[in-house]
Enzyme design. Structure first.
Site, PDB file in Angstrom:
ATOM      1  N   SER A 248       0.680  -0.950   0.289  1.00  9.36           N
ATOM      2  CA  SER A 248       0.223   0.219   0.000  1.00  9.36           C
ATOM      3  C   SER A 248       0.923   1.074  -0.339  1.00  9.36           C
ATOM      4  O   SER A 248       0.818   2.070   1.476  1.00  9.36           O
ATOM      5  CB  SER A 248      -1.489   0.023   1.176  1.00  9.36           C
TER       6      SER A 248
ATOM      7  N   LYS B 120       7.323  -0.435  14.236  1.00 12.64           N
ATOM      8  CA  LYS B 120       5.920  -1.348  13.369  1.00 12.64           C
ATOM      9  C   LYS B 120       6.877  -2.493  12.680  1.00 12.64           C
ATOM     10  O   LYS B 120       7.394  -1.924  11.537  1.00 12.64           O
ATOM     11  CB  LYS B 120       5.689  -0.449  12.863  1.00 12.64           C
TER      12      LYS B 120
ATOM     13  N   GLU C 102      -2.680   6.271  12.395  1.00 12.22           N
ATOM     14  CA  GLU C 102      -1.671   6.080  11.502  1.00 12.22           C
ATOM     15  C   GLU C 102      -2.966   6.030  10.190  1.00 12.22           C
ATOM     16  O   GLU C 102      -3.587   4.765   9.846  1.00 12.22           O
ATOM     17  CB  GLU C 102      -0.611   5.281  11.164  1.00 12.22           C
TER      18      GLU C 102
ATOM     19  N   HIS D 205      -3.616  -6.164   2.839  1.00 14.32           N
ATOM     20  CA  HIS D 205      -2.376  -6.447   3.527  1.00 14.32           C
ATOM     21  C   HIS D 205      -3.861  -8.237   3.510  1.00 14.32           C
ATOM     22  O   HIS D 205      -2.841  -9.538   3.531  1.00 14.32           O
ATOM     23  CB  HIS D 205      -1.695  -6.662   4.327  1.00 14.32           C
TER      24      HIS D 205
ATOM     25  N   HIS E 246       8.805  -1.098   9.624  1.00  9.67           N
ATOM     26  CA  HIS E 246       8.421  -2.163   8.014  1.00  9.67           C
ATOM     27  C   HIS E 246       8.157  -1.852   6.628  1.00  9.67           C
ATOM     28  O   HIS E 246       7.633  -0.836   6.850  1.00  9.67           O
ATOM     29  CB  HIS E 246       8.736  -3.463   8.349  1.00  9.67           C
TER      30      HIS E 246
ATOM     31  N   ASP F 196      -3.223   1.313  11.603  1.00  8.55           N
ATOM     32  CA  ASP F 196      -3.474   1.766  10.774  1.00  8.55           C
ATOM     33  C   ASP F 196      -4.241   1.508   9.864  1.00  8.55           C
ATOM     34  O   ASP F 196      -4.017   0.499   9.017  1.00  8.55           O
ATOM     35  CB  ASP F 196      -1.623   1.494  10.338  1.00  8.55           C
TER      36      ASP F 196
ATOM     37  N   ASP G 213       1.636   8.660   7.120  1.00 17.90           N
ATOM     38  CA  ASP G 213       2.746   8.027   6.334  1.00 17.90           C
ATOM     39  C   ASP G 213       2.426   7.489   4.789  1.00 17.90           C
ATOM     40  O   ASP G 213       3.741   8.502   4.118  1.00 17.90           O
ATOM     41  CB  ASP G 213       2.058   5.482   7.038  1.00 17.90           C
TER      42      ASP G 213
HETATM   43  P1  PGA Z   1       3.275  -1.169   2.838  1.00 14.15           P
HETATM   44  O1  PGA Z   1       2.136  -0.685   3.860  1.00 14.15           O
HETATM   45  O2  PGA Z   1       5.104  -1.735   3.397  1.00 14.15           O
HETATM   46  O3  PGA Z   1       2.421  -2.416   2.234  1.00 14.15           O
HETATM   47  O4  PGA Z   1       3.157  -0.280   2.033  1.00 14.15           O
HETATM   48  C1  PGA Z   1       2.639  -0.948   5.570  1.00 14.15           C
HETATM   49  C2  PGA Z   1       1.937   0.528   6.377  1.00 14.15           C
HETATM   50  O5  PGA Z   1       0.550   1.190   5.731  1.00 14.15           O
HETATM   51  O6  PGA Z   1       2.409   0.601   6.909  1.00 14.15           O
HETATM   52 ZN    ZN Z   2       0.971   2.109   6.809  1.00  8.74          ZN
END
Ligand code: PGA
Ligand code: ZN
Length: 424
Positions: free
Chosen positions: A43, A390, A287, A156, A367, A243, A314
């Site tokens: 994402s 995280k 978040e 996810h 991460h 989040d 983020d």
């Molecule tokens: P991503 O998601 O690593 O798939 O971008 C993690 C997040 O949104 O914090």
């Molecule tokens: Zn995020």
């Protein structure tokens, strides 16, 4: 005399989703060798530094990284050979200059960040210091409180939950090792509760369960039940962090809760929903509650609840000083999620963190949903001292590797280690 970079070699490896990523090894003239691997998001924010992929259909559905690997071996390596690996800032700026684009799309952020991280690691080994001490100095003693993503939805997981991450934060634990135990016990209790309710206990990309719940809210209910079943007090021992990753369900100017079938909302209604939730559940951090371009929505949320809880940006900030500066001016949030590969070098990541520190904002080292066994962020989190990390649930080795490294650091520091709730 300081050591020099003798050789830089990159190769294509696989991440935790079976997609290719870049691993770079640096060899110094004193024989020291250090490697680092680039993670990968699902994402992703639209303003992130660009991950260079080969395209075409023949290899890995276009996701190969041979071009990025070749960029390390043929374009970056010749420039950096002979340099002192402790000159991190200089090395990173050499690569930024060599790339020449604002989003690192020429060489690829995946190529650049793997070199940048490997340089830091090589320098730490050459200095004879643990990576966290090399990057953070002898004052780097604070072990972060983990935000453990025990229930996954959104992009996810293939389930009925719109919000991407429901995390537990063991804020009341006396040490990192104990925090991890609180978290793992709650994770196992949650498994039992989900099974009893007839829900699936398969896990999503970050190791959290991915059940087909009836609503987004039910995720909070089962987590509270799990915290209690594990013998902990919600809000005191263990709090909740969310989040939603709202950019992923923001389409046509609206927040569309399609996976759960809970209708459409505007930003006022989203803020109202979060207000209800924080009144009802011990939520300490949210978040990306709003989408990456909804600066107005973020601001509304921060003015409504920013005094009470942590509001983390983020996708809206993408670890980029340019967007964080705007956020500070507009009071968009009060914390930043920090991902090395969103910006592409260790130096720029540290710059983003320094900006947070200067403003009195919190920051959370993170991460990506696609990870490797590299534990760089564990050391980096201790080095930066923000008190929060995280890095997934209590299963899947690419997540646990970071937790195990943090336990190792805590044990190594012994009495010097500090573990405290950063949200007080
Ligand atoms: P991503 O998601 O690593 O798939 O971008 C993690 C997040 O949104 O914090
Ligand atoms: Zn995020």
């Amino acid at each position: 005399m300081n050591s020099k970079i003798k050789e830089i070699r990159a190769m294509e490896i696989l991440d935790s989703r079976g997609n290719p990523t870049v691993k770079t090894t640096i060899i110094l003239d004193n024989g020291i060798s250090a490697s680092a691997s680039c993670p990968s998001g699902a994402s992703t924010g639209e303003n992130e530094a660009m991950e260079l992929r080969d395209g075409g259909k023949t290899r890995y559905g276009g996701k190969g990284v041979l071009k990025a690997v070749a960029n390390v071996n043929e374009r970056i390596a010749p420039v950096l050979i002979g340099m002192d690996p402790t000159r991190q800032e200089e090395i990173d700026h050499f690569m930024i200059g060599l790339d020449g684009t604002p989003n690192k799309s020429n060489l690829g952020a995946n190529a650049i960040v793997s070199v940048s991280m490997a340089v830091a690691r090589a320098a730490s080994l050459a200095s004879g210091l643990p990576l966290y001490t090399y990057m953070g100095g002898f004052g780097a003693r604070q072990i972060p409180v983990p935000m453990m993503n025990i229930l996954n939805g959104g992009k996810h997981a293939d389930n009925s939950v719109d919000f991407q991450e429901f995390m537990i934060m063991p804020i009341g634990a006396p040490s990192f090792a104990e925090a991890l135990r609180y978290g793992a016990e709650t994770f196992h209790a949650l498994k039992g509760i989900l099974s009893k309710k007839g829900y699936s206990t398969n896990v999503g990309d970050e190791g959290g369960f991915a059940p087909n719940l009836k609503s987004n809210e039910e995720a909070c209910d089962v987590i509270i039940a799990a915290i209690e079943a594990a013998g902990y007090k919600p809000g005191k021992d263990i709090a909740i962090a969310l989040d939603p990753a709202a950019s992923s369900f923001f389409t046509d100017g609206k927040y569309q809760l399609t996976k759960s079938g809970q209708g459409t909302k505007n930003n006022d209604q989203m803020v109202a929903l979060y207000q209800q939730w924080i009144d009802k559940y011990p939520i300490v951090s949210i978040e990306d509650g709003l989408a990456e371009n909804d600066w107005d929505g973020f601001k509304k949320q921060t003015s409504a609840m920013g005094k009470k809880i942590q509001i983390v940006g983020d996708d809206i900030f993408v670890t980029n000083k340019k967007y964080i500066v705007r956020g500070i001016q507009e009071k968009t949030a009060n914390a930043v999620l920090i991902k090395l590969n969103q910006i592409g070098t260790v130096t720029e990541t540290v710059d983003a963190i320094n900006l947070c520190r200067k403003t009195g904002w919190n920051f959370v080292i993170s991460h990506r949903s696609g990870e490797t066994e590299d534990t760089f962020i564990a050391d980096f989190a201790v080095a930066m001292g923000g008190g929060q990390i995280k890095t997934g649930s209590a299963c899947r080795s690419e997540r646990i590797a970071k937790y195990n490294r943090l336990m190792e650091i805590e044990a190594e520091l012994g009495k010097a280690a500090i573990f405290e709730n950063p949200l007080l």
